[in-house]
Design an enzyme around this catalytic site. Structure first.
Site, PDB file in Angstrom:
ATOM      1  N   HIS A  27      45.008  43.688  45.051  1.00 11.30           N
ATOM      2  CA  HIS A  27      44.477  44.869  45.736  1.00 11.30           C
ATOM      3  C   HIS A  27      43.361  44.435  46.670  1.00 11.30           C
ATOM      4  CE1 HIS A  27      41.785  44.405  42.209  1.00 11.30           C
ATOM      5  NE2 HIS A  27      40.837  44.769  43.060  1.00 11.30           N
ATOM      6  N   HIS A  36      44.772  50.144  40.664  1.00 12.22           N
ATOM      7  CA  HIS A  36      44.544  50.318  42.098  1.00 12.22           C
ATOM      8  C   HIS A  36      45.387  49.328  42.875  1.00 12.22           C
ATOM      9  CE1 HIS A  36      41.857  47.258  40.784  1.00 12.22           C
ATOM     10  NE2 HIS A  36      40.872  47.412  41.629  1.00 12.22           N
ATOM     11  N   HIS A  96      36.304  42.979  49.238  1.00 13.34           N
ATOM     12  CA  HIS A  96      36.998  41.828  48.662  1.00 13.34           C
ATOM     13  C   HIS A  96      38.506  42.018  48.653  1.00 13.34           C
ATOM     14  CE1 HIS A  96      36.640  44.423  44.978  1.00 13.34           C
ATOM     15  NE2 HIS A  96      37.810  43.923  44.680  1.00 13.34           N
ATOM     16  N   GLU A 153      38.079  38.227  44.540  1.00  8.91           N
ATOM     17  CA  GLU A 153      37.966  38.549  43.117  1.00  8.91           C
ATOM     18  C   GLU A 153      39.105  37.879  42.359  1.00  8.91           C
ATOM     19  OE1 GLU A 153      38.860  42.672  42.058  1.00  8.91           O
ATOM     20  OE2 GLU A 153      37.394  42.578  40.439  1.00  8.91           O
TER      21      GLU A 153
HETATM   22 FE   LIG Z   1      38.711  44.573  42.840  1.00 12.86          FE
END
Ligand SMILES: [Fe+2]
Length: 309
Positions: free
Chosen positions: A154, A201, A216, A267
């Site tokens: 994501h 998400h 990110h 991330e």
């Molecule tokens: Fe994230």
């Protein structure tokens, strides 16, 4: 859930300051698989378990940040339908010809009121994950090189007008709201987490005065242990770490935020629950945003709100 519209995040194109240093970082530290370079000087990568040609593309530029974030849709008929729906909604769209990105079909591009360029496409060459499709092994050598995430999971993008952005994703593209953080006055959303799938998400947005910013891109890991191993590899390679390893209250995901050599945050992420479109969205009040961001420490890290590219 029948997956019939937007399938998943497909690719992100990110600007880097030093191409050679970035290639070494993404290939040897993050452990992405390099899959091609084009005449524009862009370098294409995929995560080891992704089957399509590429998911993360870098190009050298004077400033870091994101050029565009793309979603793969089911097929060409879906692409045509969603383009018509975006236009009927009042958004201008442009078609980018097949082949402009390596091994990628025609793309429909539009700009969000947050300033971000979003793309939809139906076709990208399937190169496989190297394990074959008959009696495949669970993993191969590519999982053992660097951090080696499974997939681009994501993105979190910062910009203005996220209430309008949410409407476009929900009313036109078929996403649903999974979680949100309210503003201090409780009247609107400071941030929203949106899904087109069974994931917590596929894209998220936070309200921010400057348009088109990248917070990110997130890469999925297999386990909490593999997130901790990612932290070890980051430290061995002197990677600048922002937050973690820790767990988000929002999405329940386990995370490390860190920066690439150009200052683009990325991330390494795992976990979260598995929502459905009929679930009532979860709401975080602004006074509890710290717990939403970093559940054990209950800390609203200043960098989360202020450092973007
Ligand atoms: Fe994230």
């Amino acid at each position: 859930m029948a997956m019939t519209g937007v399938l998943r995040p497909g690719h992100a194109q990110v600007r880097v300051l030093d191409l050679e240093a970035s290639i070494k970082f993404y290939r040897d530290v993050l452990g992405l698989v390099e899959t091609g370079r084009d005449a524009q000087g862009r370098v294409y990568f995929k995560c080891w378990d992704e089957r399509d040609h590429s998911s993360y593309v870098i190009r050298e530029a004077d400033s870091a940040g994101i050029d565009f974030f793309g979603f793969k849709v089911l097929d060409k008929a879906t692409l045509d339908r969603l383009e018509a729906d975006l236009r009927a909604y009042g958004l201008a769209t442009t078609r980018i010809p097949a082949g402009e990105m390596l091994e990628t079909g025609e793309r429909v591009r539009f700009q969000l009121p947050s300033g971000h360029l979003i793309e939809l496409y139906a076709e990208k060459t399937a190169v496989g994950n190297g394990l074959g499709t008959t009696n495949p092994a669970p993993w191969g050598a590519s999982r053992e090189h660097g951090i080696a995430p499974i997939r681009l999971d994501h993105g979190l993008l910062y910009g203005p007008n996220i209430a309008e952005v949410q409407k476009i994703f929900v009313d036109v593209l078929g996403f649903y709201l999974v979680e949100r953080v309210l503003t201090e006055d409780g009247q609107t959303s400071a941030a929203v987490w949106l899904s087109c799938s069974h994931k917590v998400h596929d894209i998220a947005f936070a309200e921010y005065p400057e348009p088109g910013k990248l917070h990110h891109c997130s890469f999925l890991m297999e386990s909490w242990e593999s997130v901790l191993r990612a932290g070890d590899i980051m430290s061995m390679n002197k990677v600048a770490v922002d937050i973690g390893p820790t767990r988000h209250g929002i999405t329940r995901g386990c995370t490390i935020y860190a920066w690439d050599p150009s200052g683009n945050r990325f991330e390494t992420f795992m976990g979260g629950y598995h929502p459905y479109p009929d679930y009532e969205p979860l709401t975080w009040t602004f006074d509890n945003f710290g717990q939403g961001l970093d559940y054990p420490q209950r800390k609203l890290h200043e960098t989360f709100l202020t450092v973007v590219t």
